[in-house]
Design a protein around this motif. Structure first.
Motif, short mmCIF file in Angstrom:
data_model
loop_
_atom_site.label_atom_id
_atom_site.label_comp_id
_atom_site.label_asym_id
_atom_site.label_seq_id
_atom_site.Cartn_x
_atom_site.Cartn_y
_atom_site.Cartn_z
N ALA A 1 0.82 -1.21 0.00
CA ALA A 1 0.00 0.00 0.00
C ALA A 1 0.85 1.26 0.00
O ALA A 1 0.34 2.35 0.25
N ASP B 1 -0.34 3.89 -2.50
CA ASP B 1 -1.64 4.41 -2.05
C ASP B 1 -1.49 5.30 -0.82
O ASP B 1 -2.18 6.32 -0.69
N ALA B 2 -0.59 4.92 0.10
CA ALA B 2 -0.37 5.72 1.30
C ALA B 2 0.21 7.09 0.95
O ALA B 2 -0.17 8.11 1.55
N ARG C 1 -2.73 9.04 -0.29
CA ARG C 1 -3.75 9.31 0.73
C ARG C 1 -3.30 10.40 1.69
O ARG C 1 -4.09 11.27 2.08
N LEU D 1 -7.34 -3.87 -1.65
CA LEU D 1 -7.07 -2.44 -1.52
C LEU D 1 -7.61 -1.66 -2.71
O LEU D 1 -8.11 -0.54 -2.57
N TRP E 1 -9.32 1.62 1.04
CA TRP E 1 -8.39 1.66 2.16
C TRP E 1 -9.04 1.23 3.48
O TRP E 1 -8.58 0.32 4.16
N THR E 2 -10.12 1.92 3.86
CA THR E 2 -10.72 1.68 5.18
C THR E 2 -11.27 0.27 5.30
O THR E 2 -11.07 -0.41 6.31
#
Length: 434
Positions: free
Chosen positions: A42, A45-46, A49, A168, A173-174
């Protein structure tokens, strides 16, 4: 078979019940590894985000590993004093809470705190599982049991690379991180219901008072004085971190951004590292159980092979390394985790049962300190060089050179000390009346 293992008193019988109880502990470790490595798939993505650069992204894993490494000696002492079940239960609560908080985080600061909490809980799992195996299985099974435990840990990594990576991008994400936290709750419930520290009739010897002024200092000092403990730490330091850095954070960005691969192909290569590690772990465990002298050659051979293939990829003259070389790199990196487990087999016979947790904590610090240092170095160098992975990845060789020099310095002293213990054990056995 470990020569030092014969000195352990009250060898437990093993058997199906041992497998069942130990399997519950391994299940907790399995879940901890899923949570620990979930950031590895991730990372991109992190960064999106939380709107962060490479250095800030590496801080996630650095902080997590900093907490993990810093907790190793305290956790070892806790296990020696409180037992496995209590420490493992606390770890499960903490890493589950950390994973759930990470799922709900929207700010960089909150996410950092969540990974720190996760790292704290994660730090309590592996040493607990090592102690659990030592309490439930005969000492001669020690190397193989440790490798099998690590194998299940790599299976957790496999879940991250194959399942969480897909979730993912489909569930978000959540839902992905929050849903995975349910596995931590399940592992905690099973452990509280069925796990026991040791089989009946094999209670650990009580050699220290429940309190005791200076106990912690003495326990750490005695473990550290053993050359086998220090050699084990440096073996763990030198062998583990290249694969850890690759899987935990930088492998996916390197393969996608530098090598031009798709996320799916990069994910398959990360999966190959995990599969290789699982296969090599079984082989190393069997070899060491049968040929104790193979420990150091296997460790040094892994370091040499890792350095060679890492240099080949980083120094490839073309724009992208060929696929066959990337596959070779991933296969070789798969040997790093099993080789790091050899460090525990140097420390185990060097310390009595009541000091096993502390000694294991010292050993386990090695690889995570090296991983933390390299994660930071790669992130800083990427920002400084405009995302030049070849320069950033060269930091691996500095840590390998440091660790190798310490292994070569300590090996003769540790081997001599082990021979002395074997001779003393044989003399003691001869003089014990039947």
């Amino acid at each position: 078979m470990s020569q030092g293992a014969a000195a352990l008193p009250g060898d437990p019988p093993g058997g199906r019940r041992a497998v069942a109880v130990w399997g519950i502990g391994v299940g907790v470790y399995f879940v901890a590894i899923i949570f620990r490595t979930s950031l590895g798939v991730a990372g991109i993505d992190a960064a999106e985000r939380f709107h962060i650069n490479a250095s800030a992204l590496s801080t996630f894993s650095i902080l997590q590993l900093l907490v993990y490494a810093g907790m190793q000696i305290p956790v070892g002492l806790m296990i020696d004093r409180l037992g496995t079940k209590k420490v493992l239960a606390l770890g499960a609560v903490l890493f589950t809470a950390g994973q759930l908080a990470f799922a709900l985080s929207h700010s960089y600061g909150t996410a950092l705190a969540s990974r720190a909490l996760l790292g704290c809980g994660d730090a309590m799992t592996f040493i607990s599982v090592l102690r659990l195996g030592a309490r439930w299985f005969p000492a001669r099974r020690g190397p193989l049991i440790a490798q099998v435990a690590a194998l299940f840990g790599m299976a957790g990594n496999l879940v991250s690379t194959m399942l969480l990576a897909r979730l993912l991008h489909s569930a978000g994400w959540t839902a992905t991180f929050g849903g995975s936290a349910a596995a931590g709750v399940l592992a905690l419930v099973l452990m509280l219901l069925f796990l026991k520290d040791h089989p009946e009739g094999h209670e650990p010897p009580v050699t220290a008072p429940a309190g005791g002024k200076g106990f912690v200092r003495r326990q750490i000092a005695r473990a550290w004085r053993e050359p086998g403990t220090r050699l084990g730490m440096w073996v763990h330091f030198t062998t583990q971190f290249p694969a850890m850095v690759f899987l935990l954070l930088w492998g996916m960005p390197f393969l996608v951004e530098e090598e031009g691969l798709s996320r799916e192909t990069a994910g398959l290569l990360l999966t190959l590292v995990v599969l290789s590690s699982m296969a090599v772990g079984l082989v190393y465990g069997q070899i060491i159980a049968r040929h104790h002298a193979a420990r150091l050659p296997l460790a040094l051979g892994t370091v040499a092979a890792t350095a060679l293939v890492w240099a080949a990829v980083a120094g490839w003259p073309g724009a992208h390394a060929p696929m066959w070389l990337l596959v070779t790199e991933c296969l070789v990196l798969g040997a790093c985790g099993p080789a790091s487990m050899i460090g525990f087999d140097f420390a185990r016979p060097a310390n009595p049962p009541e000091r096993q947790g502390t000694a294991s904590g010292i050993v386990n610090m090695g690889g995570f300190i090296a991983s933390m240092t390299t994660l930071l170095a790669v992130g800083v160098l990427l920002d400084a060089t405009g995302d030049d992975y070849r320069v950033a990845f060269a930091s691996v060789f500095v840590l390998e050179a440091l660790g190798l020099s310490q292994i070569l310095r300590l090996r003769t002293r540790a081997q001599q000390r082990e021979r002395e213990r074997i001779v003393a054990s044989r003399v003691e056995t001869v003089h014990v009346p039947a």
